[in-house]
Scaffold this active site. Structure first.
Site, mmCIF file in Angstrom:
data_model
loop_
_atom_site.group_PDB
_atom_site.id
_atom_site.type_symbol
_atom_site.label_atom_id
_atom_site.label_comp_id
_atom_site.label_asym_id
_atom_site.label_seq_id
_atom_site.Cartn_x
_atom_site.Cartn_y
_atom_site.Cartn_z
ATOM 1 N N GLU A 176 41.939 37.582 44.752
ATOM 2 C CA GLU A 176 40.601 37.163 44.347
ATOM 3 C C GLU A 176 40.346 35.695 44.675
ATOM 4 O O GLU A 176 39.251 35.325 45.099
ATOM 5 C CB GLU A 176 40.407 37.422 42.848
ATOM 6 C CG GLU A 176 38.947 37.484 42.443
ATOM 7 C CD GLU A 176 38.736 38.289 41.157
ATOM 8 O OE1 GLU A 176 39.616 39.112 40.837
ATOM 9 O OE2 GLU A 176 37.706 38.077 40.503
ATOM 10 N N GLU B 291 39.556 35.555 48.187
ATOM 11 C CA GLU B 291 38.224 36.127 48.422
ATOM 12 C C GLU B 291 37.151 35.089 48.101
ATOM 13 O O GLU B 291 36.172 34.946 48.830
ATOM 14 C CB GLU B 291 38.053 37.388 47.566
ATOM 15 C CG GLU B 291 36.767 38.148 47.848
ATOM 16 C CD GLU B 291 36.520 39.278 46.853
ATOM 17 O OE1 GLU B 291 37.340 39.442 45.915
ATOM 18 O OE2 GLU B 291 35.505 39.978 47.008
ATOM 19 N N CYS C 14 37.836 42.766 36.890
ATOM 20 C CA CYS C 14 38.969 43.453 36.260
ATOM 21 C C CYS C 14 38.616 44.154 34.955
ATOM 22 O O CYS C 14 39.426 44.883 34.402
ATOM 23 C CB CYS C 14 40.127 42.492 36.041
ATOM 24 S SG CYS C 14 39.633 40.969 35.292
ATOM 25 N N SER D 259 33.478 40.848 42.922
ATOM 26 C CA SER D 259 34.671 40.792 43.760
ATOM 27 C C SER D 259 35.096 42.214 44.107
ATOM 28 O O SER D 259 34.964 43.124 43.307
ATOM 29 C CB SER D 259 35.800 40.101 43.005
ATOM 30 O OG SER D 259 37.060 40.492 43.494
ATOM 31 N N LYS E 180 39.352 51.624 30.324
ATOM 32 C CA LYS E 180 40.392 51.807 31.335
ATOM 33 C C LYS E 180 40.647 53.297 31.589
ATOM 34 O O LYS E 180 41.106 53.688 32.655
ATOM 35 C CB LYS E 180 41.706 51.139 30.901
ATOM 36 C CG LYS E 180 41.702 49.620 30.994
ATOM 37 C CD LYS E 180 41.803 49.132 32.417
ATOM 38 C CE LYS E 180 41.757 47.611 32.505
ATOM 39 N NZ LYS E 180 41.449 47.153 33.868
ATOM 40 N N GLU F 182 38.179 54.159 34.105
ATOM 41 C CA GLU F 182 38.534 53.505 35.371
ATOM 42 C C GLU F 182 39.646 54.265 36.093
ATOM 43 O O GLU F 182 39.587 54.483 37.302
ATOM 44 C CB GLU F 182 38.983 52.065 35.096
ATOM 45 C CG GLU F 182 39.249 51.260 36.359
ATOM 46 C CD GLU F 182 39.829 49.884 36.042
ATOM 47 O OE1 GLU F 182 40.842 49.821 35.327
ATOM 48 O OE2 GLU F 182 39.267 48.888 36.524
ATOM 49 N N GLU G 148 37.422 56.517 43.358
ATOM 50 C CA GLU G 148 37.846 55.474 44.306
ATOM 51 C C GLU G 148 39.294 55.066 44.062
ATOM 52 O O GLU G 148 39.916 54.422 44.890
ATOM 53 C CB GLU G 148 36.970 54.213 44.156
ATOM 54 C CG GLU G 148 35.481 54.418 44.354
ATOM 55 C CD GLU G 148 34.785 54.787 43.047
ATOM 56 O OE1 GLU G 148 35.477 54.832 42.013
ATOM 57 O OE2 GLU G 148 33.582 55.050 43.068
ATOM 58 N N CYS H 122 40.015 40.714 26.530
ATOM 59 C CA CYS H 122 40.761 41.965 26.308
ATOM 60 C C CYS H 122 41.460 42.023 24.962
ATOM 61 O O CYS H 122 41.664 43.104 24.406
ATOM 62 C CB CYS H 122 41.791 42.161 27.416
ATOM 63 S SG CYS H 122 41.056 42.045 29.046
#
Lengths: 157, 424, 572
Positions: C278, C281, C298, C318, C357, C360, C365, C503
């Site tokens: 990242e 990036e 994230c 990102s 999560k 996710e 993907e 988190c």
């Protein structure tokens, strides 16, 4: 009226949700607010759909399911009860063939039990749309229903 | 027996039925707006003092001293302050506010304007229940006309004082007669009450100081300003000055709104003003105030309409309704209709009211169907007591009132249906 | 100060505090249900009622302030009897199958009913059962347990700004549910699970995957590996009565080994990896005029939010996968090769503070081979706690153990991912050194730490000023998106975390999380960082080896295939 013009009429603020929704609902023959309409109002006024939905499920004048063009609200509280509100409901059932909560096949009338509408001095009373009718007898009820039927047919032409 | 004219007084209803309610010219010709002109020449404190001296009490049901409320808001530093007229009138049996708005809307507006001037408000709302379409139209039109003539709006009657009023409507919820539920509704939300304290006078609409009063309360202000507090206080009784608009309904021959001086008895209202029970029948019971009020037996009907007298008997006058129920009707069936109302109208916020009202109906049905036990009677009393003591707002607190009064005055209606007693 | 008497004891307490707080000071715990220290007082359950002399009613102690001379009784007969009636009323509209309930022994209603001595329910049960909503991969909704406290409505509307659930209807018909009673998967819920952290009962809870994990562990064919999120090590102890903020990393590792996992790895490893990818990036975008500000990626609750509410701004996000997913991808490729195990036989579990999560991990993907999930199951901190208790493992008695190679080496930069502002700080530690070529002297960026809503900072990279911002909780994320839309967001880099505090305040964290407890977990997180030998992601030797052995270079072809992803317009 389009939703946008109703909003302009009352003011583009979430404070005016109740007025906006009442008028929006009254414009429809089905006298209800659909899922799509909830989304539209929420988007226009930049509020959550939940807020709009919570309003139309909280206040008695709203419906989330289709109703008849003419919603007949019959008061059942004590002043009307002791003046024969039960008979009014029975008479309506005789004429229209429906019980409270139901709509006629031709989608013209819905009968609902309502809380006191402040017509205790002309009890037993009912409210159809925005009009109040009191001192009801079977003849008067029948006459009123016919009047609405005639009005509907005349408006159609 | 007294006559009708001895039992009535026209302070609020002087113009009702005598003028075209929509015509501001009629109102002015009949003495309207004299009070406002007078008020604009007084100081704020003097007006509040006048209201205080009149001993006017809130006519919505709570009976709180109006002058004291006004003084509290006047002395609050925070601005802006708001004025709200509670025209929700959802209490079954009451139609006096409808009567006032349909017959003399300018009186209400003038009263509100005087109050707003006294406390320094620039904005007011009249919250009218959604089912009152005609009052909504009439009051809205009256506001427009009053504005055109400079009686409301910017620089009223050429003074520095500006005050604007908006009509807002409800959409079918009795709870919105409760002051905080009303405010929530004004703010465009579901009408669930807020925590009290702080009271609306400290933190009301938009969390700003707000004075909320009933239609009838505001409507009294022009007379008090015109005729003076002393003359007003001379009407009625020591503790309850002025008049009470009584909504008389049920099984009487002459239903309607009657303006009586405080001190008149319930029996006089029914027999004289109401012209007696319809069909010449006997009275089973009379409910006072509305659905949230007590049910009195015939033996108690000589009670005087007076705040103190009612309080001494642990009763409440509420919004002043008198509902006559004749001998044809079963006490428990009437109570059931009342409880159905509260079950339908509970906002659902707090446990005792939300769950309690429907449980009360269930237990009541056991009595109606002759399947109740002694434990059910105890449970009924327990639940009523808990609802009265722990409900979040006045709705839940007052919902058991009628039932409790029948337990007191018509106890045998319950005990005679207890299974064990029957089989004894 | 005012003088009051509680249960016969005279005390002087600060003016303006509630009766509830005053009682607590006197050592009396008045039971509450709808009350939550982080939320506006609701006072709707009426459980916390007390008797006040001179008052005919029984006021709620959570909403009434003490007054000078007040005489309070918290356990008079009147109070105890009334409380029983109120609890019976609640239970009469409740699916009271406690013995098989998700919150058995851990339920606030159960606790109060037991405490109040409710032995019989005099009222008839009036519950009209509604179907349980299992539609979301993250959360389950069961209206039949709801006590209408409104805590979930409050956190979803005020903190997350979403208002997915709301009090609908009136009177006894009132229900807490989405618009038109729809399934969670049919409305724009992001699965953050904040609602589940405040629910006092089992009306909202995380979708459980414990059985799937047991099945894999007991399958001789499966090589079951587990990765642990940064936030878990400072929270798991609470499941076993340890003080909030207790650091239990070593015990976490040994507990997972006792459960039967074949390898215990640390998500912190891929957190370091995320920083490398990242950070590069960001520098690339800054050099080549790419879309700025760049937004971190994230937090899956946050990704769900931007996909459903601001899909037009997706180019800002990102392309890096989250550390959980980077780990899963590497597990099924790099690790599979290194360990000589076929990827289909590797079952990758993650322990996360997060319910989103779970969604996710199931995204289409997130399958490097196009078929099989990279992360096979996600357990929240709460689920791990339950699983350990199920296995009879006494967490507090365990010895510390170390993570397994090659994914066990971490840095302080990775650990602070768990706190809001942590990803940003970790990224800046690396970016600074990469750009200036100089070692960063001051490693601690204090202006972007803590519970403040939107935090900003400016970093001078040897002449190049980089403006950064940090937002946590979705109402702040929304504010940030509006700023970007209006062209008023003059930042290069923005960290967005879905949950309040980051988190450590996630939807899967131990119960009774409050802002107080969030702070304790945050403080511990930064302390762990201070005490680690390596504190910058680019210093992680295992990460360096991964590049030299496998990935070749940041943003390279392999990285692109395994560690980066794209997003979808899911506006409802």
């Amino acid at each position: 009226m389009q939703l946008k013009s109703i909003i302009e009429k009352y003011g583009r603020s979430s404070e005016n949700l109740i007025h906006i929704l009442l008028e929006y609902q009254s414009e429809k023959e089905s006298n209800h607010i659909s899922e799509d309409e909830v989304r539209r109002v929420a988007d226009e006024l930049n509020v959550s759909q939940s807020r709009v939905y919570s309003i139309i499920t909280f206040y008695s004048l709203f419906s989330t399911t289709p109703r008849g063009k003419y919603v007949i609200q019959v008061c059942g509280d004590v002043p009307c009860y002791v003046n024969g509100s039960v008979d009014v409901l029975r008479e309506l059932e005789n004429i229209l063939g429906i019980s409270p909560g139901e709509t006629t096949q031709d989608r013209l009338f819905t009968v609902e039990r309502t809380s006191c509408i402040g017509c205790c001095d002309i009890a037993p009373a009912m409210r159809i749309g925005e009009e109040l009718y009191g001192n009801l007898t079977p003849e008067m009820i029948a006459k009123t229903i016919s009047l609405y039927r005639r009005k509907y047919n005349e408006d159609k032409e | 027996m007294k006559t009708k004219s001895e039992l009535t007084k026209s302070i609020l209803t002087a113009r009702c039925g005598k003028i075209d309610p929509a015509s501001i010219d009629d109102y002015i010709k009949a003495g309207g707006y004299k009070a406002l002109k007078k008020a604009l020449k007084m100081t704020q404190m003097d007006i509040v003092e006048e209201v205080r001296a009149s001993k006017l009490r809130g006519r919505g049901g709570a009976g709180f001293p109006s002058g004291a409320k006004m003084e509290a808001v006047l002395n609050t530093e925070e601005t802006p302050k708001y004025l709200v007229c509670n025209a929700d009138e959802g209490e079954p049996g009451n139609f006096k506010d409808k009567y006032l708005m349909e017959n003399d809307p300018y009186q209400l507006i003038e009263g509100m304007t005087i109050a707003a001037y006294a406390m320094g408000m620039v904005k007011g709302f009249i919250y009218i229940r959604g089912e009152y379409n005609r009052p909504i139209d009439l009051v809205s039109m009256a506001l427009k006309k009053a504005g055109e003539k400079g009686f409301i709006g910017k620089n009223i009657l050429g003074s520095d004082f500006s005050f604007d009023v908006e009509v807002r409507s409800g959409a079918g919820a009795y709870i919105c007669g409760e002051e905080f539920a009303l405010i929530e509704s004004l703010e465009g939300k579901a009408g669930r009450p807020r925590n009290k304290p702080p009271y609306p006078t400290i933190s009301g609409i938009y969390n700003k100081p707000t004075l909320i009063n009933n239609v009838e309360t505001f409507s009294n202000l022009p007379y008090i300003l015109n005729e003076g507090a002393e003359k007003f206080a001379a009407v009625g009784t020591e503790s309850s000055t002025g008049t009470r608009l009584v909504s008389l309904s049920g099984n009487v021959n002459n239903k309607g709104v009657f303006e009586v001086p405080f001190g008149v008895s319930v029996r006089e209202i029914i027999d004289v003003l109401g012209e007696g029970v319809s069909g010449g029948r006997e009275i089973k019971m009379v409910q006072i105030g509305g659905a949230s009020g007590p049910c009195l037996p015939d033996s108690m009907l000589d009670i005087h309409m007076d705040y103190d007298v009612f309080a001494r008997n642990s009763l409440s006058m509420g919004a002043g309704a008198v509902i006559v129920i004749d001998e044809r009707f079963d006490v428990l069936e009437i109570v059931r209709q009342i409880m159905k109302f509260f079950k339908h109208e509970s906002c659902g916020k707090c446990t005792p009211c939300r769950e309690g009202n429907r449980q009360l109906l269930r237990i009541l049905y056991k009595f109606i169907s002759f399947t109740a036990t002694r434990q059910d009677l105890a449970l009924l009393e327990s639940l009523c007591s808990v609802m009265v003591q722990t409900s979040f707002c006045g709705l839940g607190q007052a919902a058991p009132t009628a039932l409790l009064s029948t337990l007191k005055y018509f106890r045998e209606e319950y005990t005679s249906r207890i299974v064990e007693e029957m089989n004894a | 100060m005012v003088d009051i008497t509680i249960n016969g004891k005279q005390m002087t307490v600060p003016r303006g505090i509630t009766i509830l707080k005053a009682a607590k000071m006197a050592g009396i715990d008045i039971p509450t249900l709808c009350y939550h220290p982080d939320q506006f007082v609701k006072a709707n359950c009426r459980v916390c009622i007390v008797e006040v002399e001179g008052d005919k009613s029984l006021p709620s102690s959570c909403s009434h302030e003490v007054r000078d001379g007040m005489v309070i009784h918290t356990n008079s007969r009147r109070v105890l009897e009334a409380r029983k009636v109120i609890l019976e009323l609640l239970l009469a509209n409740h699916d009271a199958d406690c013995l098989t309930c998700h919150r058995n022994l851990n339920c606030e209603l159960q606790k109060i009913a037991n405490q109040a001595g409710v032995r019989v329910n005099r009222f008839e049960n009036v519950l009209e059962k509604l179907p349980v909503d299992f539609s979301s991969p993250s959360i389950v909704r069961n209206s039949n347990k709801c006590v209408k406290c409104g805590r979930c409505v409050d956190i979803c509307r005020e903190v997350q700004g979403l208002n997915i659930v709301e009090k609908i209807g009136r009177s006894g018909d009132i229900e807490v549910m989405p618009t038109f009673g729809k399934y969670l998967s049919d409305v724009a819920c992001v699965g953050c699970g904040q609602c589940s952290t405040v629910c006092p009962v089992a009306a909202i809870y995380e979708k459980e995957e414990i059985e799937e994990v047991w099945e894999a562990i007991n399958d001789p064919e499966k090589h079951v590996i587990v990765q642990t999120a940064p936030a878990v090590r400072v929270s798991i102890g609470e499941e076993f009565g340890m003080e909030p903020g207790s650091v239990a990393t070593g015990q976490l590792v040994s507990s997972l080994r006792r459960l039967g996992f074949d390898k215990v790895f640390d998500t912190d490893f891929t957190a370091d990896l995320t920083i490398i990818e990242e950070g590069n990036e960001l520098l690339k975008r800054m050099k080549t005029g790419g879309v700025l500000p760049m937004l971190t990626s994230c937090s899956p609750g946050w990704i769900n939010f931007i996909e459903q509410y601001y899909p037009d701004l997706l180019p800002h996000v990102s392309s890096c996968k989250s550390p959980q997913q980077m780990f899963g991808a590497l597990a099924k490729t790099y690790y599979a090769e290194k360990a000589g195990i076929a990827p289909e036989n590797i079952f990758c579990v993650s322990i996360m503070p997060c319910t989103a999560k779970k969604f996710e991990a199931g995204r289409s993907e997130m399958r490097v081979d196009g078929q099989h999930r990279d992360v096979d199951a996600v357990l929240t901190t709460r689920e791990l706690g339950r699983m350990l208790k199920q296995a009879g493992i006494d967490f507090t008695q365990l010895e510390d153990e170390e993570y397994d190679d090659p994914f066990g080496i971490t840095t302080g930069a990775a650990v602070i991912f768990g706190a809001s502002g942590g990803v940003m700080e970790a990224a800046l530690r690396t970016v600074y050194e990469v750009v200036t070529g100089k070692p960063l002297l001051r490693l601690n960026f204090h202006t972007i730490r803590g519970l403040g809503g939107i935090k900003e900072a400016e970093v001078d990279l040897d002449g190049t000023i980089v403006k950064v911002a940090v937002a946590h909780s979705l109402s702040n994320a929304r504010e940030m998106m509006e700023r970007i839309r209006a062209g008023k967001a003059e930042y290069q880099f923005i960290e967005v975390m879905c949950c309040p505090g980051g988190c450590i305040g996630g939807g899967g964290q131990p119960y009774h999380t409050t802002d107080d407890i969030r702070m304790k977990r945050i403080v511990s997180t930064y302390q762990v960082d201070e005490e680690l030998p390596l504190r910058k992601s680019h210093e992680n030797p295992a990460v360096k080896r991964l590049y030299s052995e496998y990935l070749v270079e940041p943003l390279g072809e392999k990285s692109h295939h395994l560690l980066h992803t794209h997003y979808v317009n899911r506006k409802k």
